[in-house]
Design a protein around this motif. Sequence first.
Motif, PDB file in Angstrom:
ATOM      1  N   ASP A  62     -52.279  -2.604  12.385  1.00  0.00           N
ATOM      2  CA  ASP A  62     -52.466  -1.506  12.902  1.00  0.00           C
ATOM      3  C   ASP A  62     -53.834  -0.743  12.927  1.00  0.00           C
ATOM      4  N   ASP A  63     -54.524  -1.022  11.888  1.00  0.00           N
ATOM      5  CA  ASP A  63     -55.858  -0.193  11.547  1.00  0.00           C
ATOM      6  C   ASP A  63     -56.841  -1.037  12.653  1.00  0.00           C
ATOM      7  N   LEU A  64     -56.585  -2.385  12.626  1.00  0.00           N
ATOM      8  CA  LEU A  64     -57.370  -3.103  13.248  1.00  0.00           C
ATOM      9  C   LEU A  64     -57.314  -2.901  14.827  1.00  0.00           C
ATOM     10  N   MET A  65     -55.838  -2.844  15.270  1.00  0.00           N
ATOM     11  CA  MET A  65     -55.822  -2.402  16.813  1.00  0.00           C
ATOM     12  C   MET A  65     -56.410  -0.880  16.930  1.00  0.00           C
ATOM     13  N   ALA A  66     -56.052  -0.119  16.124  1.00  0.00           N
ATOM     14  CA  ALA A  66     -56.540   1.393  16.403  1.00  0.00           C
ATOM     15  C   ALA A  66     -58.051   1.255  16.519  1.00  0.00           C
ATOM     16  N   LYS A  67     -58.618   0.601  15.515  1.00  0.00           N
ATOM     17  CA  LYS A  67     -60.082   0.713  15.717  1.00  0.00           C
ATOM     18  C   LYS A  67     -60.774  -0.080  16.822  1.00  0.00           C
ATOM     19  N   ALA A  68     -60.200  -1.195  17.358  1.00  0.00           N
ATOM     20  CA  ALA A  68     -60.411  -1.946  18.461  1.00  0.00           C
ATOM     21  C   ALA A  68     -60.207  -1.088  19.684  1.00  0.00           C
ATOM     22  N   ILE A 118     -49.545   4.629  17.248  1.00  0.00           N
ATOM     23  CA  ILE A 118     -50.935   5.138  18.265  1.00  0.00           C
ATOM     24  C   ILE A 118     -51.342   6.307  17.327  1.00  0.00           C
ATOM     25  N   PRO A 119     -52.495   6.480  17.073  1.00  0.00           N
ATOM     26  CA  PRO A 119     -53.218   7.533  16.320  1.00  0.00           C
ATOM     27  C   PRO A 119     -53.119   8.668  17.353  1.00  0.00           C
ATOM     28  N   LEU A 120     -53.170   9.851  16.761  1.00  0.00           N
ATOM     29  CA  LEU A 120     -53.174  11.030  17.679  1.00  0.00           C
ATOM     30  C   LEU A 120     -54.428  11.024  18.557  1.00  0.00           C
ATOM     31  N   CYS A 128     -50.840  19.250  24.973  1.00  0.00           N
ATOM     32  CA  CYS A 128     -51.071  20.299  24.321  1.00  0.00           C
ATOM     33  C   CYS A 128     -50.527  20.191  22.798  1.00  0.00           C
ATOM     34  N   ALA A 129     -49.470  19.384  22.664  1.00  0.00           N
ATOM     35  CA  ALA A 129     -48.852  19.188  21.331  1.00  0.00           C
ATOM     36  C   ALA A 129     -49.699  18.281  20.478  1.00  0.00           C
ATOM     37  N   VAL A 130     -50.337  17.354  21.158  1.00  0.00           N
ATOM     38  CA  VAL A 130     -51.359  16.460  20.453  1.00  0.00           C
ATOM     39  C   VAL A 130     -52.446  17.037  20.055  1.00  0.00           C
ATOM     40  N   TRP A 155     -42.719   8.582  17.939  1.00  0.00           N
ATOM     41  CA  TRP A 155     -42.136  10.135  18.008  1.00  0.00           C
ATOM     42  C   TRP A 155     -42.218  10.828  16.862  1.00  0.00           C
ATOM     43  N   ALA A 156     -43.069  11.886  16.475  1.00  0.00           N
ATOM     44  CA  ALA A 156     -42.959  12.713  15.294  1.00  0.00           C
ATOM     45  C   ALA A 156     -43.408  11.576  14.053  1.00  0.00           C
ATOM     46  N   TYR A 157     -44.259  10.549  14.388  1.00  0.00           N
ATOM     47  CA  TYR A 157     -44.735   9.772  13.505  1.00  0.00           C
ATOM     48  C   TYR A 157     -45.744  10.258  12.408  1.00  0.00           C
TER      49      TYR A 157
END
Length: 718
Positions: A342-348, A372-374, A399-401, A592-594
């Motif tokens: 998760d961390d690697l994918m988000a960073k990439a 998916i990070p905000l 708006c919510a994000v 959703w609401a993670y």
Amino acid sequence: MNIVVPVWGDAYLDTFLEYSLPAQLAAGNVPALEGSGHCYTIYTTAEGRRRCEEHVAVRQLTRFVAVTFKSLEVVATYNAGNKYRTKSDCYAIELEAASRSGAAVAMLNADILLADGFIREALRLLRLGKRVIEVTGGRGLQDPIKTALDSEFREYNRIISISPSELSRLWLANLHPQLAMHYVDGPEGGSFHPSHLYWLAGEEGVIIRAFHLYPIVVKPNASPVKFSGTIDDDLVALLAAAPDERLIAQNSSDLFCCELSPPEHFVGDVAWRGNRKSIIDFYLGYRTENIENLEKEIIISSKPPVGELWDRTRRDSSDFIDTLISDLKSELLRRCAAREADDLMAKAAAEIEDDGDFIKAIGQMLENGHPIPLALEERSLRIHLKTYPDRADLLQRLCAVLGAQGKVVPLELEERALKAIVELHPDRRDLLERLRLVQVGLGKTAPPAALVSPSGEEASQTEVDFQQDAEEFGRAVNYRDMEPEFAPILELARRFTMTSVERMYALYKAVQYIEATQVPGAIVECGVWRGGSIMVALAALRALGNTERDIYLFDTFEGLPRPDDDKDIDVLGNRAINGWLPHARGNERSNWAYASIDDVRSNIGLIDYPSDRIHLIQGMVENTLPAGAPETIALCRLDTDWYASTQHEMVHLYPRLSVGGVLIIDDYGHFQGARQAVDEYLAKTGTPLLLNRIDYSGRIGVKVQKSSVGWLQKLGWR
């Protein structure tokens, strides 16, 4: 050695004075304490002390050891209604004292029955360098066991002397019916509690593999031990005892004890027999160090465990455990790898500059179940809005994000979102009014006229919409009616919650109310998201100078689970399933609401509230309740959105809510399923409850006394 017994209530005092203590007076137990320096500490009430001091067993006890009485009033959690936590806090006080004196502590429940020789053997093991002695402490049916103790094992002086083999035989003949929840061999899909795993060897005995063990004798280090749960949760891990300093009682012929319980004593179920996933999820919700406990084979029998039956039972136990531990280790590796991935994918993904490649990377993350990070979701939404600039769902989500990240939502963006939503819902007066106010803020529309209503005489001759006047005046007031002390709490917590200011304020006042009226019990929240609401409650408690209430937080910490296709529909008729599916990661997880459990821990850490008072229970509430809930609740906030979870929470938590306690339903007005679950429970149980409207979604009520219930029912309120 310091023997510690917390005991209160008539039933426990009866068992302690008539059976538990007389068994401790057998020759191989308390009388085996040699020399000075030993003591016996009883935590109890004023009435409990009076009864103890008048009882012959306590007078006999003073012949062998110094007896000290301590008031339960010094234990902060005594009045909170959670007896397990209160007992653990009594033990914690004595463990801290023992860490300074170098003594060992024997932590005995009031209903525990020690076989003769237990304390003598414990002393021998301590002299050999053991620091922790652990037992299973299985429950037995108290009435038939007490009858047998009176007729077969009570001596002329009222002392009870029963050998380990005889007590094993007696326990095996009177197993508590709730222990059936530990049987591995049982109906597929039946209720199951995997803290202990039982394999019966006919009527000859049982093999136990225990995930949770009871540390009955402990010799702490020089540094005090602060454990966050009850003593069988994390005390042993925090003691950091080396493997050769721990002793698990694996053979009942050496060390044996059991607890005496009435037949109605409830254990609870947290898994389903045969459902390996539910069992693994239970284990991985606790410290992974406990997995090693499962490798220890514990045998309880009244005679040597030999023969074909025992051989077969051992094979069944070993085969099951070998597979289970292998699965647990594989799942641990998978989860670690998943977090790293998760961390690697988000960073990439964050490093991809091209918009098209970035969107492909986000799609790949969703397909593979990565959260998916905000910040990445914000960029993804902005890219999509370049192609679909008027998509109401994209604008609303952006708006919510932004709000979830603590960013200011630009008025220009809010205007675009409102215009797009109004096109879909042209009759929504609230949206039209908000759009008008946003445009005033942008300088596109003249501000409203001065908010001065006609006098009563003029109003009687003029068409005046007083309700519209009130709404406009409320918007002009802009929460200035709320105490100034609430403002910093609101600003600190608002980016960590999706609830309205009105609902946050209602929670703030509810905490002030339970403190002012001294409603006993813990604060429970189901549906935590990023922890904003509970931050309001913690800040309110701190402001009032009370940091002793226990806080229980229930959440999957893996996003919202799947809603019901037909029941979970919002107030405007939108089916929740349609909003959930694009974010799904299996049936029990979604984006959703993670919010992860670490994220929540970090956020609530911004409030200086003792961490040992805060209990985070991970999993779907259908699996974690009622087992994880406190016995007494002062404030219960339900915010899990869906029908199934809300219904389960009402069934298992509302009966534990103290009279005068507060119930808050966050989504009663927003989701039809949440409203249906609450209404069904109240109707089915005949419970009268005034649910007052906080805003369009939230409701709040106070549990009334039984006498009030009867009076209301006479009036026909159901």
